[in-house]
Design a protein around this motif. Structure first.
Motif, PDB file in Angstrom:
ATOM      1  N   SER A   8      39.665  10.498  29.913  1.00 15.56           N
ATOM      2  CA  SER A   8      39.197  10.489  31.299  1.00 15.56           C
ATOM      3  C   SER A   8      37.843   9.814  31.418  1.00 15.56           C
ATOM      4  O   SER A   8      37.602   9.038  32.355  1.00 15.56           O
ATOM      5  N   ILE A   9      36.957  10.097  30.482  1.00 15.27           N
ATOM      6  CA  ILE A   9      35.623   9.482  30.519  1.00 15.27           C
ATOM      7  C   ILE A   9      35.714   7.974  30.317  1.00 15.27           C
ATOM      8  O   ILE A   9      35.071   7.197  31.029  1.00 15.27           O
ATOM      9  N   ILE A  10      36.519   7.536  29.359  1.00  9.79           N
ATOM     10  CA  ILE A  10      36.681   6.103  29.107  1.00  9.79           C
ATOM     11  C   ILE A  10      37.286   5.419  30.329  1.00  9.79           C
ATOM     12  O   ILE A  10      36.870   4.324  30.722  1.00  9.79           O
ATOM     13  N   LEU A  11      38.257   6.060  30.959  1.00  8.49           N
ATOM     14  CA  LEU A  11      38.893   5.517  32.155  1.00  8.49           C
ATOM     15  C   LEU A  11      37.891   5.391  33.300  1.00  8.49           C
ATOM     16  O   LEU A  11      37.844   4.363  33.984  1.00  8.49           O
ATOM     17  N   VAL A  12      37.066   6.391  33.498  1.00  9.66           N
ATOM     18  CA  VAL A  12      36.060   6.363  34.562  1.00  9.66           C
ATOM     19  C   VAL A  12      35.033   5.258  34.303  1.00  9.66           C
ATOM     20  O   VAL A  12      34.640   4.530  35.228  1.00  9.66           O
ATOM     21  N   VAL A  13      34.603   5.120  33.051  1.00 10.58           N
ATOM     22  CA  VAL A  13      33.651   4.059  32.718  1.00 10.58           C
ATOM     23  C   VAL A  13      34.269   2.686  32.992  1.00 10.58           C
ATOM     24  O   VAL A  13      33.612   1.795  33.539  1.00 10.58           O
ATOM     25  N   GLY A  14      35.522   2.512  32.630  1.00  8.91           N
ATOM     26  CA  GLY A  14      36.207   1.252  32.909  1.00  8.91           C
ATOM     27  C   GLY A  14      36.275   0.953  34.394  1.00  8.91           C
ATOM     28  O   GLY A  14      36.040  -0.188  34.824  1.00  8.91           O
ATOM     29  N   PHE A  15      36.585   1.952  35.205  1.00 14.08           N
ATOM     30  CA  PHE A  15      36.637   1.744  36.650  1.00 14.08           C
ATOM     31  C   PHE A  15      35.247   1.463  37.226  1.00 14.08           C
ATOM     32  O   PHE A  15      35.104   0.635  38.129  1.00 14.08           O
ATOM     33  N   LEU A  16      34.224   2.148  36.714  1.00 12.33           N
ATOM     34  CA  LEU A  16      32.862   1.878  37.185  1.00 12.33           C
ATOM     35  C   LEU A  16      32.449   0.444  36.889  1.00 12.33           C
ATOM     36  O   LEU A  16      31.844  -0.228  37.729  1.00 12.33           O
TER      37      LEU A  16
END
Length: 131
Positions: A8-16
């Motif tokens: 989830s954290i990696i996904l959020v960083v990618g979207f940011l």
């Protein structure tokens, strides 16, 4: 659960990074590497590729985490703890490979760049290896 949290954290960083990419190299926000700082085109390319790879690998890790949790394989926590960091390394490795290829195609790869895959070490007596 560690796969779900880390994915989830990696996904959020990618979207940011996809929604709000950094405008200039900064070690605190954005993809920051030697090859990404060669010129402005390589920096933009690195930010775009890094965000896409972070979204892809974060999504894969999140789906794996949900599958692990739904199959009640949470009791193998030590195995998941020893392997979750690979999903942090894969997007960085993929970004560096595509960035190197991008710079090679444009003939802008720095002369002092040393490919980490081609370093040969020769064993010598003593404490140091020779290059």
């Amino acid at each position: 659960m560690i796969y779900i949290a880390c994915g989830s954290i990696i996904l959020v960083v990618g979207f940011l990074w996809l929604i709000n990419p950094p405008k200039k190299p900064c070690p605190f926000y954005g993809y920051y590497s030697y090859l990404a700082q060669v010129n402005k085109a390589s920096f933009r390319f690195a930010q775009k590729k890094a965000s896409l790879y972070f979204i892809i690998f974060g999504g894969i890790q999140l789906v794996l985490g949900i599958g692990i949790h739904s199959l009640n394989w949470d009791r193998y926590f030590l195995l998941w703890l020893l392997t979750f960091y690979l999903f942090l390394l894969f997007p960085i490795m993929a970004t560096e490979k595509s960035l190197k290829q991008f710079l090679l195609e444009r003939h802008e790869l720095p002369r002092d760049y040393t490919d980490p895959d081609k370093i040969k070490r020769v064993k010598t007596k003593g404490f140091r290896d020779r290059k």
